[in-house]
Design a protein around this motif. Sequence first.
Motif, PDB file in Angstrom:
ATOM      1  N   GLU A 150       0.829  -1.316  -0.024  1.00  0.00           N
ATOM      2  CA  GLU A 150      -0.061   0.021  -0.142  1.00  0.00           C
ATOM      3  C   GLU A 150       1.004   1.180  -0.094  1.00  0.00           C
ATOM      4  O   GLU A 150       1.870   1.503   0.796  1.00  0.00           O
ATOM      5  CB  GLU A 150      -0.865   0.014   1.247  1.00  0.00           C
ATOM      6  N   VAL A 151       0.597   2.054  -0.825  1.00  0.00           N
ATOM      7  CA  VAL A 151       1.473   3.314  -1.137  1.00  0.00           C
ATOM      8  C   VAL A 151       0.367   4.556  -1.181  1.00  0.00           C
ATOM      9  O   VAL A 151      -0.585   4.395  -1.791  1.00  0.00           O
ATOM     10  CB  VAL A 151       2.395   3.495  -2.237  1.00  0.00           C
ATOM     11  N   SER A 152       0.536   5.515  -0.613  1.00  0.00           N
ATOM     12  CA  SER A 152      -0.349   6.684  -0.475  1.00  0.00           C
ATOM     13  C   SER A 152       0.395   7.689  -1.611  1.00  0.00           C
ATOM     14  O   SER A 152       1.423   8.206  -1.285  1.00  0.00           O
ATOM     15  CB  SER A 152      -0.600   7.595   0.660  1.00  0.00           C
ATOM     16  N   ILE A 153      -0.250   7.875  -2.633  1.00  0.00           N
ATOM     17  CA  ILE A 153       0.179   8.910  -3.779  1.00  0.00           C
ATOM     18  C   ILE A 153      -0.577  10.126  -4.297  1.00  0.00           C
ATOM     19  O   ILE A 153      -1.991  10.051  -3.883  1.00  0.00           O
ATOM     20  CB  ILE A 153       0.364   8.094  -4.986  1.00  0.00           C
ATOM     21  N   ASP A 154      -0.098  11.167  -4.308  1.00  0.00           N
ATOM     22  CA  ASP A 154      -0.828  12.479  -4.875  1.00  0.00           C
ATOM     23  C   ASP A 154      -1.518  12.323  -6.103  1.00  0.00           C
ATOM     24  O   ASP A 154      -1.033  11.353  -6.844  1.00  0.00           O
ATOM     25  CB  ASP A 154       0.396  13.632  -5.356  1.00  0.00           C
ATOM     26  N   ASN A 155      -2.866  12.664  -5.995  1.00  0.00           N
ATOM     27  CA  ASN A 155      -3.706  12.480  -7.202  1.00  0.00           C
ATOM     28  C   ASN A 155      -3.207  12.738  -8.682  1.00  0.00           C
ATOM     29  O   ASN A 155      -3.676  12.381  -9.490  1.00  0.00           O
ATOM     30  CB  ASN A 155      -5.123  13.008  -7.005  1.00  0.00           C
ATOM     31  N   LYS A 156      -2.623  13.900  -8.472  1.00  0.00           N
ATOM     32  CA  LYS A 156      -1.885  14.412  -9.632  1.00  0.00           C
ATOM     33  C   LYS A 156      -0.956  13.536 -10.349  1.00  0.00           C
ATOM     34  O   LYS A 156      -0.748  13.817 -11.499  1.00  0.00           O
ATOM     35  CB  LYS A 156      -1.491  15.857  -9.517  1.00  0.00           C
ATOM     36  N   ASP A 157      -0.452  12.585  -9.701  1.00  0.00           N
ATOM     37  CA  ASP A 157       0.652  11.704 -10.145  1.00  0.00           C
ATOM     38  C   ASP A 157       0.163  10.353 -10.671  1.00  0.00           C
ATOM     39  O   ASP A 157       0.881   9.578 -10.961  1.00  0.00           O
ATOM     40  CB  ASP A 157       1.860  11.460  -8.961  1.00  0.00           C
ATOM     41  N   ILE A 158      -1.360  10.196 -10.555  1.00  0.00           N
ATOM     42  CA  ILE A 158      -1.849   9.043 -11.282  1.00  0.00           C
ATOM     43  C   ILE A 158      -2.768   9.148 -12.207  1.00  0.00           C
ATOM     44  O   ILE A 158      -3.348  10.250 -12.461  1.00  0.00           O
ATOM     45  CB  ILE A 158      -2.679   8.337 -10.203  1.00  0.00           C
ATOM     46  N   ALA A 159      -2.804   8.168 -13.375  1.00  0.00           N
ATOM     47  CA  ALA A 159      -3.758   8.595 -14.510  1.00  0.00           C
ATOM     48  C   ALA A 159      -4.525   7.236 -14.462  1.00  0.00           C
ATOM     49  O   ALA A 159      -3.700   5.928 -14.389  1.00  0.00           O
ATOM     50  CB  ALA A 159      -2.968   9.065 -15.590  1.00  0.00           C
ATOM     51  N   ASN A 160      -5.548   7.256 -15.301  1.00  0.00           N
ATOM     52  CA  ASN A 160      -5.979   5.918 -15.823  1.00  0.00           C
ATOM     53  C   ASN A 160      -5.368   5.143 -16.916  1.00  0.00           C
ATOM     54  O   ASN A 160      -4.808   5.551 -17.633  1.00  0.00           O
ATOM     55  CB  ASN A 160      -7.734   6.101 -16.024  1.00  0.00           C
TER      56      ASN A 160
END
Length: 160
Positions: A150-160
Motif C-alpha cells: 500500500e502506497v499513498s500517492i498524490d492524485n496528480k501523479d496517477i492516471a487511468n
Amino acid sequence: MESWYLVVCKPKQEERAKTNLQNQGIEAFYPKLTTERLVKGRRTVKQTALFPNYLFICLESKNGNFSAVKNTRGIGGFVSYGASYQLVPELIISQLKNERLHTIESKIPKMGDVMCVNNDSFSNIQAIYKEPDGDMRSILLINLLNQKIEVSIDNKDIAN
C-alpha cells in the motif's frame, strides 16, 4: 392556458436569467447535473446545467408577456420553429423536474481500477486503486518483489 417555452440564455447565465424571470413572476426552470471529478488533484463536486444556455419558461399562450422575457437580463431570445416559438410538452417538463439528475463522471477511479503512477519515486508503474486518502491523495497497491504494498500517492501523479 399556460404553456412551456424554450429560451436561449447568454453563455453561463442560466441562473441569472432564471432569477430575473422569477422576480417578474414568470416561472422558469433548468435541470442541473451534478458532476464529480479530479481537478488539480482534488475531488470537486460541481453543478452545471444539463442543457447549457437553455431555460424552460411557463407563460400564458395568448396574453403572456413575451417581450418582457426577451428583454430580461441573461436571455438571448426564444427558440423558434418557423414563425412560432418552440413549445415544450408538459410531460417532458414534469419528468425533468421529478428526476434527480445526479450523475457522477467516470473520472474518479473506483476500487480495483488499474492506474499508472508517474512521480519522482515511481516512473510508469502500474498499480491498483484501493481508496481515497483525503482530498489530495489516494492509496494504491503496487506490486513490489511479488507482494502488494500500500502506497499513498498524490492524485496528480496517477492516471487511468
